[in-house]
Design a protein around this motif. Structure first.
Motif, PDB file in Angstrom:
ATOM      1  N   ASP A 140      -5.085   0.307 -11.173  1.00 32.79           N
ATOM      2  CA  ASP A 140      -3.786  -0.149 -11.292  1.00 32.79           C
ATOM      3  C   ASP A 140      -3.258   0.105  -9.769  1.00 32.79           C
ATOM      4  O   ASP A 140      -3.447   1.104  -8.870  1.00 32.79           O
ATOM      5  CB  ASP A 140      -2.901   0.877 -12.244  1.00 32.79           C
ATOM      6  CG  ASP A 140      -1.403   0.426 -12.188  1.00 32.79           C
ATOM      7  OD1 ASP A 140      -1.374  -0.995 -12.727  1.00 32.79           O
ATOM      8  OD2 ASP A 140      -0.793   1.251 -11.971  1.00 32.79           O
ATOM      9  N   THR A 157       0.335  -0.436  -7.462  1.00 34.61           N
ATOM     10  CA  THR A 157       1.858  -0.883  -7.440  1.00 34.61           C
ATOM     11  C   THR A 157       2.232  -1.105  -5.889  1.00 34.61           C
ATOM     12  O   THR A 157       2.025  -0.370  -4.997  1.00 34.61           O
ATOM     13  CB  THR A 157       2.682   0.365  -7.964  1.00 34.61           C
ATOM     14  OG1 THR A 157       2.362   0.441  -9.286  1.00 34.61           O
ATOM     15  CG2 THR A 157       4.289  -0.276  -7.882  1.00 34.61           C
ATOM     16  N   THR A 187       1.467  -4.625  -9.839  1.00 39.33           N
ATOM     17  CA  THR A 187       2.849  -4.777  -9.944  1.00 39.33           C
ATOM     18  C   THR A 187       3.398  -4.914  -8.377  1.00 39.33           C
ATOM     19  O   THR A 187       3.308  -3.937  -7.803  1.00 39.33           O
ATOM     20  CB  THR A 187       3.558  -3.734 -10.694  1.00 39.33           C
ATOM     21  OG1 THR A 187       2.702  -3.715 -12.180  1.00 39.33           O
ATOM     22  CG2 THR A 187       4.871  -3.891 -10.734  1.00 39.33           C
ATOM     23  N   VAL A 243       7.009  -4.814  -6.314  1.00 43.74           N
ATOM     24  CA  VAL A 243       8.447  -4.659  -6.455  1.00 43.74           C
ATOM     25  C   VAL A 243       9.074  -4.816  -5.012  1.00 43.74           C
ATOM     26  O   VAL A 243       8.727  -4.096  -4.278  1.00 43.74           O
ATOM     27  CB  VAL A 243       8.483  -3.037  -6.836  1.00 43.74           C
ATOM     28  CG1 VAL A 243       9.956  -2.624  -7.297  1.00 43.74           C
ATOM     29  CG2 VAL A 243       7.872  -2.680  -8.091  1.00 43.74           C
TER      30      VAL A 243
END
Length: 133
Positions: free
Chosen positions: A75, A77, A108, A110
């Motif tokens: 994962d 970010t 992800t 942001v």
């Protein structure tokens, strides 16, 4: 419960100064704090491409210290100042070099307005070697 902290070589003083752990092992996973394109003294690289590469180098040092590689990353970010203008440039710069061909980790991105003087930050969760799938 005491945390099982991972420190990369040569940067422990910087993490202690800023009072956070670069990574923590727990339940077969490695949780890596956000890495920025900071030089050894903590100052940012000035060029965006150099900052991104340095962030990935800093991340790689932590992964290696834990016995992991980018292949273990599950994962991701990304925190990006002005993502509309630079996301494709950033991701294109590093994707093939660090992750090669897919399948890729979950990602992800942001958009943020402030990163303590940096333009890019990456945090990941990796599976520790020897852990069952």
């Amino acid at each position: 419960m005491k945390r099982d902290v991972v420190f990369p070589p040569g940067r422990q003083a910087l993490y202690e100064q800023n009072r956070y752990s670069p990574a923590v092992r727990a339940n077969g996973l490695l949780f890596v704090s956000g890495q920025v394109g900071s030089r050894e003294d903590g100052t940012p690289e000035t060029d965006l491409d150099a900052q991104v590469r340095r962030a990935f180098d800093n991340l790689n040092a932590i992964l290696e210290a834990a016995g992991c590689t980018f292949a273990d990353v599950q994962d991701v970010t990304l925190f990006i100042v002005n993502p509309e203008a630079v996301f494709q440039r950033i991701w294109g710069l590093v994707l093939a070099e660090y992750w090669g061909q897919g399948p890729y980790p979950a990602v992800t991105a942001v958009g943020v307005t402030w990163l303590y003087g940096f333009d890019f930050e990456i945090k990941v969760v990796a599976k520790l070697p020897g852990q069952a799938d």
